[in-house]
Scaffold this active site. Structure first.
Site, PDB file in Angstrom:
ATOM      1  N   ASP A  13       0.838  -1.209   0.000  1.00  0.00           N
ATOM      2  CA  ASP A  13       0.000   0.000   0.000  1.00  0.00           C
ATOM      3  C   ASP A  13       0.871   1.255   0.000  1.00  0.00           C
ATOM      4  O   ASP A  13       0.560   2.236  -0.675  1.00  0.00           O
ATOM      5  CB  ASP A  13      -0.923  -0.009   1.225  1.00  0.00           C
ATOM      6  CG  ASP A  13      -1.867  -1.203   1.204  1.00  0.00           C
ATOM      7  OD1 ASP A  13      -2.270  -1.611   0.101  1.00  0.00           O
ATOM      8  OD2 ASP A  13      -2.182  -1.728   2.280  1.00  0.00           O
ATOM      9  N   SER A  59       8.378   1.385   5.452  1.00  0.00           N
ATOM     10  CA  SER A  59       7.091   1.051   6.085  1.00  0.00           C
ATOM     11  C   SER A  59       7.110  -0.281   6.836  1.00  0.00           C
ATOM     12  O   SER A  59       6.251  -0.509   7.685  1.00  0.00           O
ATOM     13  CB  SER A  59       5.978   1.023   5.024  1.00  0.00           C
ATOM     14  OG  SER A  59       6.082  -0.166   4.258  1.00  0.00           O
TER      15      SER A  59
HETATM   16  O1  RIB Z   1      -2.562  -4.469   2.394  1.00  0.00           O
HETATM   17  C1  RIB Z   1      -2.737  -4.645   3.771  1.00  0.00           C
HETATM   18  C2  RIB Z   1      -4.183  -4.564   4.127  1.00  0.00           C
HETATM   19  O2  RIB Z   1      -4.857  -5.653   3.533  1.00  0.00           O
HETATM   20  C3  RIB Z   1      -4.476  -4.668   5.599  1.00  0.00           C
HETATM   21  O3  RIB Z   1      -4.462  -3.428   6.262  1.00  0.00           O
HETATM   22  C4  RIB Z   1      -5.830  -5.376   5.636  1.00  0.00           C
HETATM   23  O4  RIB Z   1      -6.857  -4.605   6.140  1.00  0.00           O
HETATM   24  C5  RIB Z   1      -6.089  -5.825   4.202  1.00  0.00           C
HETATM   25  O5  RIB Z   1      -6.995  -5.019   3.578  1.00  0.00           O
END
Ligand code: RIB
Length: 304
Positions: free
Chosen positions: A250, A280
């Site tokens: 993310d 991160s």
């Molecule tokens: O990419 C990590 C996320 O994947 C976590 O925070 C969890 O909630 C899932 O959506």
């Protein structure tokens, strides 16, 4: 420089994280070491990453009418993210992810709850917000029809879309053609292209199918993509003390979106995103370890 405007359309979850020394076998009960809970969800995580790295962020998503939903909204608000277009859904619970962290890796099960109440008509009603964005950032923890509607609308409005195809499913070709950049890992890449599992292909061959448009994340190995001059590129991962890899992808997506919206080249953006995602993983929790812009710049300078 004016801040780039990024609209994130996606999931918002509360992460229930169990740390354990070993993974239990099927039918086995073991003791874990620590339990913690964090705000998470791929959508909310990517929104936080973008905000910390210097973007003006609007979040579009859904939470339940419960304590967890309020916790998520408060967390995004504290990051300066616009939450006006997050729907609070009555009679449904906020999304939950149960995460097991073991041996510097994780396993995640998501119960979507309210995330599945984000409909194509919600996206259509926010046309103006999307039109004003420099970039739309999407993942696949919301209904697929909504992902499709968002990509179609962004295309009509000439707003580039980054799609993080996770959890992965086979994607229709016409949808792939409408996406500016996709960011799968190696496993997701084969699934989204719908390739025959029996037919062995290298990641280079897979990226070749969508040159310049696939940036494949490789965890600690960094990222792989094909440059404009047709060369396969590898941006190597950075050596860090990894505590929890949840949210590294993310952070990568958020960083890529911010840099590309600012007009950086793909090579510059990938380099920055690899550095941001390395930082991160040094803290437990998806959002806790997400770095600020200044931290990434300092880290890159120190590495250089
Ligand atoms: O990419 C990590 C996320 O994947 C976590 O925070 C969890 O909630 C899932 O959506």
């Amino acid at each position: 420089m004016a801040k780039p405007k990024i609209t994130v359309i996606g999931s918002m979850n509360i992460d229930m994280v169990t740390e354990t020394e070993i993974m239990p076998n099927q039918g086995e009960t073991i003791f874990g070491s620590v339990f913690s809970s964090f705000t998470g969800g791929k959508g909310a995580n990517q929104a936080v990453a973008c905000a910390r790295l210097g973007a003006e962020v609007t979040m579009i998503g859904c939470v339940g009418e419960d304590h967890f939903g309020k916790q998520l909204l408060d967390a995004l608000k504290a990051e300066g993210i616009d939450i006006v277009n997050v729907k609070t859904v009555p009679h449904n619970s906020t999304g939950i992810a149960t995460i097991t962290v073991c041996d510097n890796d994780n396993r995640i099960i998501v119960i979507p709850g309210a995330n599945h109440n984000l409909y194509p008509e919600d996206i259509m009603s926010l046309k103006e917000i999307i039109a004003e964005s420099d970039m739309v950032l999407l993942q696949q923890e919301i209904p697929f029809v909504t992902v499709q509607a968002a990509i179609k609308l962004a295309n009509e409005l000439s707003v580039p879309v980054i799609l993080n195809p996770a959890p992965a499913i086979k994607l229709p070709r016409e949808l792939l053609d409408q996406v500016y950049i996709m960011t799968p890992n190696e496993y997701e890449l084969a699934i989204l292209l719908g390739l025959d599992e029996k037919q062995e292909r290298t990641y280079e061959q897979l990226i070749e199918l969508y040159p310049q448009r696939i940036v494949m994340t490789g965890g600690s190995k960094g990222a792989f993509y094909k440059s404009l001059d047709g060369e396969m590129k590898h941006e190597p991962g950075k050596k860090v003390e990894a505590v929890d890899t949840t949210g590294a992808g993310d952070t990568f997506n958020g960083a890529l979106a911010v840099k590309l919206s600012e007009g950086s080249t793909l090579a510059e953006a990938v380099k920055f995103a690899v550095a941001a995602s390395a930082l991160s993983v040094t803290k437990l929790g998806a959002q806790s370890g997400m770095p600020s812009r200044a931290e990434v710049v300092r880290f890159m300078e120190a590495q250089a």
